[in-house]
Design a protein around this motif. Structure first.
Motif, PDB file in Angstrom:
ATOM      1  N   LYS A  58      21.497  61.099  32.686  1.00 53.63           N
ATOM      2  CA  LYS A  58      22.843  61.392  33.193  1.00 53.63           C
ATOM      3  C   LYS A  58      22.859  61.289  34.721  1.00 53.63           C
ATOM      4  CE  LYS A  58      26.373  64.798  33.121  1.00 53.63           C
ATOM      5  NZ  LYS A  58      27.202  65.527  33.465  1.00 53.63           N
ATOM      6  N   VAL A  59      23.845  60.600  35.248  1.00 50.52           N
ATOM      7  CA  VAL A  59      24.030  60.528  36.699  1.00 50.52           C
ATOM      8  C   VAL A  59      24.795  61.781  37.101  1.00 50.52           C
ATOM      9  CG1 VAL A  59      25.086  59.256  38.606  1.00 50.52           C
ATOM     10  CG2 VAL A  59      24.031  58.013  36.696  1.00 50.52           C
ATOM     11  N   ARG A  60      24.191  62.579  37.949  1.00 46.22           N
ATOM     12  CA  ARG A  60      24.801  63.859  38.331  1.00 46.22           C
ATOM     13  C   ARG A  60      25.641  63.777  39.587  1.00 46.22           C
ATOM     14  NH1 ARG A  60      20.297  68.429  37.027  1.00 46.22           N
ATOM     15  NH2 ARG A  60      20.013  67.845  34.856  1.00 46.22           N
ATOM     16  N   GLN A  61      25.335  62.807  40.434  1.00 45.30           N
ATOM     17  CA  GLN A  61      26.071  62.700  41.690  1.00 45.30           C
ATOM     18  C   GLN A  61      26.111  61.247  42.132  1.00 45.30           C
ATOM     19  OE1 GLN A  61      24.549  65.262  44.732  1.00 45.30           O
ATOM     20  NE2 GLN A  61      26.034  64.611  46.235  1.00 45.30           N
ATOM     21  N   ARG A  62      27.212  60.851  42.707  1.00 45.93           N
ATOM     22  CA  ARG A  62      27.371  59.511  43.268  1.00 45.93           C
ATOM     23  C   ARG A  62      27.934  59.653  44.673  1.00 45.93           C
ATOM     24  NH1 ARG A  62      27.446  55.416  39.049  1.00 45.93           N
ATOM     25  NH2 ARG A  62      27.356  56.409  37.029  1.00 45.93           N
ATOM     26  N   TRP A  63      27.630  58.682  45.510  1.00 46.02           N
ATOM     27  CA  TRP A  63      28.163  58.711  46.864  1.00 46.02           C
ATOM     28  C   TRP A  63      28.484  57.293  47.293  1.00 46.02           C
ATOM     29  CZ3 TRP A  63      25.794  56.089  50.825  1.00 46.02           C
ATOM     30  CH2 TRP A  63      24.484  55.677  50.599  1.00 46.02           C
ATOM     31  N   ALA A  64      29.230  57.188  48.348  1.00 50.74           N
ATOM     32  CA  ALA A  64      29.567  55.899  48.934  1.00 50.74           C
ATOM     33  C   ALA A  64      29.590  56.081  50.440  1.00 50.74           C
ATOM     34  CB  ALA A  64      30.929  55.421  48.436  1.00 50.74           C
ATOM     35  N   GLY A  65      29.449  54.986  51.138  1.00 50.86           N
ATOM     36  CA  GLY A  65      29.506  55.044  52.588  1.00 50.86           C
ATOM     37  C   GLY A  65      29.796  53.671  53.152  1.00 50.86           C
ATOM     38  N   ILE A  66      30.275  53.679  54.351  1.00 47.06           N
ATOM     39  CA  ILE A  66      30.584  52.422  55.027  1.00 47.06           C
ATOM     40  C   ILE A  66      29.311  51.938  55.709  1.00 47.06           C
ATOM     41  CG2 ILE A  66      31.942  51.367  56.865  1.00 47.06           C
ATOM     42  CD1 ILE A  66      34.098  53.518  56.170  1.00 47.06           C
ATOM     43  N   MET A  67      28.990  50.683  55.513  1.00 49.53           N
ATOM     44  CA  MET A  67      27.794  50.105  56.122  1.00 49.53           C
ATOM     45  C   MET A  67      28.216  49.145  57.227  1.00 49.53           C
ATOM     46  SD  MET A  67      25.562  49.385  52.686  1.00 49.53           S
ATOM     47  CE  MET A  67      24.310  48.488  53.540  1.00 49.53           C
ATOM     48  N   GLY A  68      27.600  49.304  58.374  1.00 52.60           N
ATOM     49  CA  GLY A  68      27.880  48.403  59.482  1.00 52.60           C
ATOM     50  C   GLY A  68      26.719  47.452  59.696  1.00 52.60           C
ATOM     51  N   PHE A  69      27.012  46.221  60.024  1.00 56.04           N
ATOM     52  CA  PHE A  69      25.999  45.199  60.239  1.00 56.04           C
ATOM     53  C   PHE A  69      26.193  44.564  61.612  1.00 56.04           C
ATOM     54  CE2 PHE A  69      26.515  45.533  55.717  1.00 56.04           C
ATOM     55  CZ  PHE A  69      25.254  45.351  55.183  1.00 56.04           C
ATOM     56  N   SER A  70      25.104  44.207  62.252  1.00 58.02           N
ATOM     57  CA  SER A  70      25.234  43.411  63.476  1.00 58.02           C
ATOM     58  C   SER A  70      25.606  41.984  63.053  1.00 58.02           C
ATOM     59  CB  SER A  70      23.920  43.412  64.271  1.00 58.02           C
ATOM     60  OG  SER A  70      22.901  42.766  63.535  1.00 58.02           O
ATOM     61  N   LYS A  71      26.104  41.202  63.982  1.00 58.73           N
ATOM     62  CA  LYS A  71      26.542  39.838  63.648  1.00 58.73           C
ATOM     63  C   LYS A  71      25.436  38.982  63.067  1.00 58.73           C
ATOM     64  CE  LYS A  71      30.210  39.635  67.060  1.00 58.73           C
ATOM     65  NZ  LYS A  71      30.706  38.981  68.271  1.00 58.73           N
ATOM     66  N   ASP A  72      24.197  39.176  63.535  1.00 60.82           N
ATOM     67  CA  ASP A  72      23.101  38.351  63.029  1.00 60.82           C
ATOM     68  C   ASP A  72      22.193  39.088  62.049  1.00 60.82           C
ATOM     69  OD1 ASP A  72      21.674  40.028  64.718  1.00 60.82           O
ATOM     70  OD2 ASP A  72      21.008  38.439  66.062  1.00 60.82           O
ATOM     71  N   GLY A  73      22.532  40.335  61.729  1.00 61.32           N
ATOM     72  CA  GLY A  73      21.765  41.089  60.748  1.00 61.32           C
ATOM     73  C   GLY A  73      20.517  41.761  61.282  1.00 61.32           C
ATOM     74  N   PHE A  74      20.240  41.644  62.580  1.00 65.30           N
ATOM     75  CA  PHE A  74      19.053  42.258  63.152  1.00 65.30           C
ATOM     76  C   PHE A  74      19.433  43.438  64.039  1.00 65.30           C
ATOM     77  CE2 PHE A  74      17.541  37.981  62.171  1.00 65.30           C
ATOM     78  CZ  PHE A  74      16.417  38.310  61.436  1.00 65.30           C
ATOM     79  N   PRO A  75      18.521  44.386  64.216  1.00 64.01           N
ATOM     80  CA  PRO A  75      18.810  45.566  65.032  1.00 64.01           C
ATOM     81  C   PRO A  75      19.154  45.230  66.477  1.00 64.01           C
ATOM     82  CG  PRO A  75      16.813  45.896  63.745  1.00 64.01           C
ATOM     83  CD  PRO A  75      17.189  44.441  63.604  1.00 64.01           C
ATOM     84  N   LEU A  76      19.769  46.190  67.121  1.00 65.91           N
ATOM     85  CA  LEU A  76      20.127  46.111  68.536  1.00 65.91           C
ATOM     86  C   LEU A  76      19.289  47.135  69.285  1.00 65.91           C
ATOM     87  CD1 LEU A  76      23.991  46.084  68.031  1.00 65.91           C
ATOM     88  CD2 LEU A  76      22.505  44.118  68.411  1.00 65.91           C
TER      89      LEU A  76
END
Length: 102
Positions: free
Chosen positions: A26-44
């Motif tokens: 049984k799934v007891r909890q679910r969550w969602a969130g906004i994910m942000g990405f850099s333009k090229d996908g690599f860290p800043l």
């Protein structure tokens, strides 16, 4: 910002297909969130262009905590002026100026 039925159903289908022993769990909890990405996908990493007293260390979506820890170490060494020769290429590669505009 909120779990959606389509995404949750896809996750349930994935779990059933790839983790069949958990099919009846049984799934007891679910969550969602906004994910942000850099333009090229690599860290800043580094000073924000035009605001050199403001440091940026962000953009780890998709790369996980392993890269965040490594970049944190790079940032700390950069801030105290102890970037080793073998680290310079990574510091330049992740330079925030490549996206934030310099």
């Amino acid at each position: 910002a909120e779990p959606t039925r389509a995404v949750q159903d896809a996750l349930d289908d994935y779990r059933a297909k790839h983790m069949p022993s958990s099919r009846d769990a049984k799934v007891r909890q679910r969550w969602a969130g906004i994910m942000g990405f850099s333009k090229d996908g690599f860290p800043l990493l580094g000073p924000v262009p035009g605001r050199e007293r403001i440091e940026l260390l962000a953009g780890f979506t998709g790369h996980g905590l392993g890269m965040a820890v490594a970049c944190g170490r790079l940032a700390a060494r950069r801030l105290i002026g102890r970037v080793e020769d073998e680290d310079r290429a990574l510091v330049e590669w992740f330079d925030a100026g490549r996206i934030c505009g310099a």
